[in-house]
Design an enzyme around this catalytic site. Structure first.
Site, short mmCIF file in Angstrom:
data_model
loop_
_atom_site.label_atom_id
_atom_site.label_comp_id
_atom_site.label_asym_id
_atom_site.label_seq_id
_atom_site.Cartn_x
_atom_site.Cartn_y
_atom_site.Cartn_z
N THR A 269 -5.84 6.32 8.84
CA THR A 269 -6.40 6.64 7.51
C THR A 269 -6.48 5.40 6.62
O THR A 269 -6.81 5.52 5.45
CB THR A 269 -5.57 7.72 6.81
OG1 THR A 269 -4.26 7.19 6.54
CG2 THR A 269 -5.47 8.98 7.65
N THR A 270 -6.14 4.24 7.18
CA THR A 270 -6.32 2.97 6.46
C THR A 270 -7.13 2.04 7.34
O THR A 270 -7.15 2.22 8.57
CB THR A 270 -4.95 2.31 6.15
OG1 THR A 270 -4.24 2.13 7.38
CG2 THR A 270 -4.13 3.16 5.20
N HIS B 203 3.88 10.31 7.41
CA HIS B 203 3.26 10.02 8.70
C HIS B 203 4.27 9.33 9.60
O HIS B 203 4.71 8.21 9.29
CB HIS B 203 2.02 9.14 8.54
CG HIS B 203 0.87 9.86 7.93
ND1 HIS B 203 -0.18 9.20 7.30
CD2 HIS B 203 0.60 11.19 7.85
CE1 HIS B 203 -1.04 10.11 6.87
NE2 HIS B 203 -0.59 11.32 7.18
N GLU C 103 -2.85 13.23 2.21
CA GLU C 103 -4.14 12.81 2.77
C GLU C 103 -4.88 14.02 3.30
O GLU C 103 -6.01 14.28 2.93
CB GLU C 103 -3.90 11.77 3.87
CG GLU C 103 -3.23 10.52 3.34
CD GLU C 103 -3.76 9.27 4.00
OE1 GLU C 103 -3.43 9.05 5.17
OE2 GLU C 103 -4.50 8.52 3.33
N HIS D 194 5.80 6.28 7.22
CA HIS D 194 5.43 5.86 5.87
C HIS D 194 4.91 7.08 5.10
O HIS D 194 4.77 8.16 5.67
CB HIS D 194 4.37 4.76 5.92
CG HIS D 194 3.09 5.20 6.57
ND1 HIS D 194 2.83 5.04 7.91
CD2 HIS D 194 2.01 5.87 6.06
CE1 HIS D 194 1.66 5.56 8.19
NE2 HIS D 194 1.14 6.08 7.09
N HIS E 153 0.82 -1.21 0.00
CA HIS E 153 0.00 0.00 0.00
C HIS E 153 0.86 1.26 0.00
O HIS E 153 0.41 2.32 -0.43
CB HIS E 153 -0.90 0.03 1.24
CG HIS E 153 -1.81 -1.14 1.37
ND1 HIS E 153 -2.86 -1.37 0.51
CD2 HIS E 153 -1.83 -2.16 2.26
CE1 HIS E 153 -3.48 -2.49 0.87
NE2 HIS E 153 -2.87 -2.98 1.93
N HIS F 212 2.29 8.74 1.78
CA HIS F 212 1.15 8.67 0.86
C HIS F 212 1.46 9.64 -0.27
O HIS F 212 1.87 10.78 -0.02
CB HIS F 212 -0.14 9.12 1.56
CG HIS F 212 -0.46 8.31 2.80
ND1 HIS F 212 -1.33 7.25 2.79
CD2 HIS F 212 -0.02 8.43 4.08
CE1 HIS F 212 -1.42 6.74 4.01
NE2 HIS F 212 -0.64 7.44 4.82
ZN LIG Z 1 -0.50 7.20 6.80
#
Ligand SMILES: [Zn+2]
Length: 309
Positions: free
Chosen positions: A222-223, A142, A129, A117, A89, A119
């Site tokens: 957020t996941t 993040h 995000e 990690h 992801h 995004h």
């Molecule tokens: Zn994140």
């Protein structure tokens, strides 16, 4: 007889499948994409305090009580092992051990860095995000930290104050970011979903931007499974990165060999939550303005009452 046997098989399949329905696979697009998460993971992804959100100025209040952060051992890499991972992801660095801790920042506790990690978008018009006044950034970092009073990240997850996530936006620069390059040098080893490699740690503070101006709100992961256990800090100052370096993120592949891009969840409703900022801005809602508006409402009510007599 055959039909009752069939019904029994269907029932057994249903019973076997149901306990695994939450925690099943998820993606950003397609059959299990973001618009299905609330259905696929109903315990939390359909909640009222979800993340990310739009940090819209008229919803933000300046709070002079939001303190500066203390980043302990963020530059101490002794005895620390880092694992660079393509989890299918996103690109993630898991911090196996160590003492990188964050406190202050009105977090109300000490939190230990577990992993960080990213995004990002398929191009630099999107990817973050959180958004600021509706505008997205090309990437968002993040840094995920767990509350040390729970001992480890696994034991923390059932609690509303389990996690503090530090979010940083990226902005495109013509210059190469040397700290990010240390990470990107490992990317050929994590091209495919599930790949991982060890890497030499660097001082996290070298990757971060300024930390004095930040937003604060209560939200969730957020996941999936979207647990509402996160004290969110999103910093206003941005990390700089070159377009060439951004493209290295866009070449990572998931477990289906599709490019990992646009791995961000759309912004979620605020539902009356407060967003506070550690710094003032003329476009923010003003706390004194709210008091003033209330006074106007009360006085106009009194006037209207008096007119009836
Ligand atoms: Zn994140």
């Amino acid at each position: 007889m055959a039909s009752s046997y069939f019904a029994l098989v269907v029932l057994l399949l249903y019973l076997v499948r149901t306990p695994f329905a939450e925690g099943a696979e998820w993606t950003y697009t397609g059959e299990h994409g973001v618009d299905q998460w609330a259905k696929d993971f109903p315990s939390y992804c359909s909640g009222q305090s979800q993340s990310p959100i739009d940090l819209e100025a008229s919803q933000v209040t300046y709070d002079s009580d939001l303190q500066p952060f203390t980043f302990s051992n963020f530059d101490n890499t002794n005895g620390i092992t880092w694992t660079l991972l393509n989890n299918g992801h996103a690109a993630q660095v898991s911090i196996g051990s160590g003492t990188m801790q964050v406190s202050g920042g009105s977090l109300g506790g000490t939190y230990q860095v577990a992993q960080f990690h990213f995004h990002w978008g398929s191009d630099s018009t999107k990817g973050s995000e959180h958004t600021v006044n509706g505008l997205a950034y090309p990437m968002e970092l993040h840094i995920v930290c767990f509350n040390t009073k729970y001992g480890n990240i696994g034991d923390s997850l059932a609690n509303p104050d389990a996690l503090a996530v530090l979010g940083f936006f990226f902005e495109i620069s013509s210059n190469t970011n040397p700290t990010m390059q240390k990470l990107l040098d490992g990317f050929p080893n994590i091209k495919y979903g599930g790949n991982q490699t060890s890497m030499t740690p660097f001082a996290l503070t070298n990757m971060m931007a300024g930390s004095s101006r930040y937003f604060r709100y209560r939200g969730g992961l957020t996941t999936p499974t979207c647990n509402e256990i996160v004290t969110w800090t999103v910093f206003r100052d941005t990390i700089k990165i070159s377009e060439t370096q951004m493209n290295a993120f866009r070449m990572l592949l998931d477990t289906q060999n599709n490019e990992i891009v646009n791995n961000y969840r759309p912004v979620q409703p605020l539902n009356g939550r407060s967003i506070r900022a550690s710094y003032d801005d003329e476009n923010f809602a003003s706390a004194s303005g709210l008091v003033f508006n209330s006074l106007v409402l009360v006085s106009s009510y009194l006037v209207s009452c008096m007119c009836r007599f």
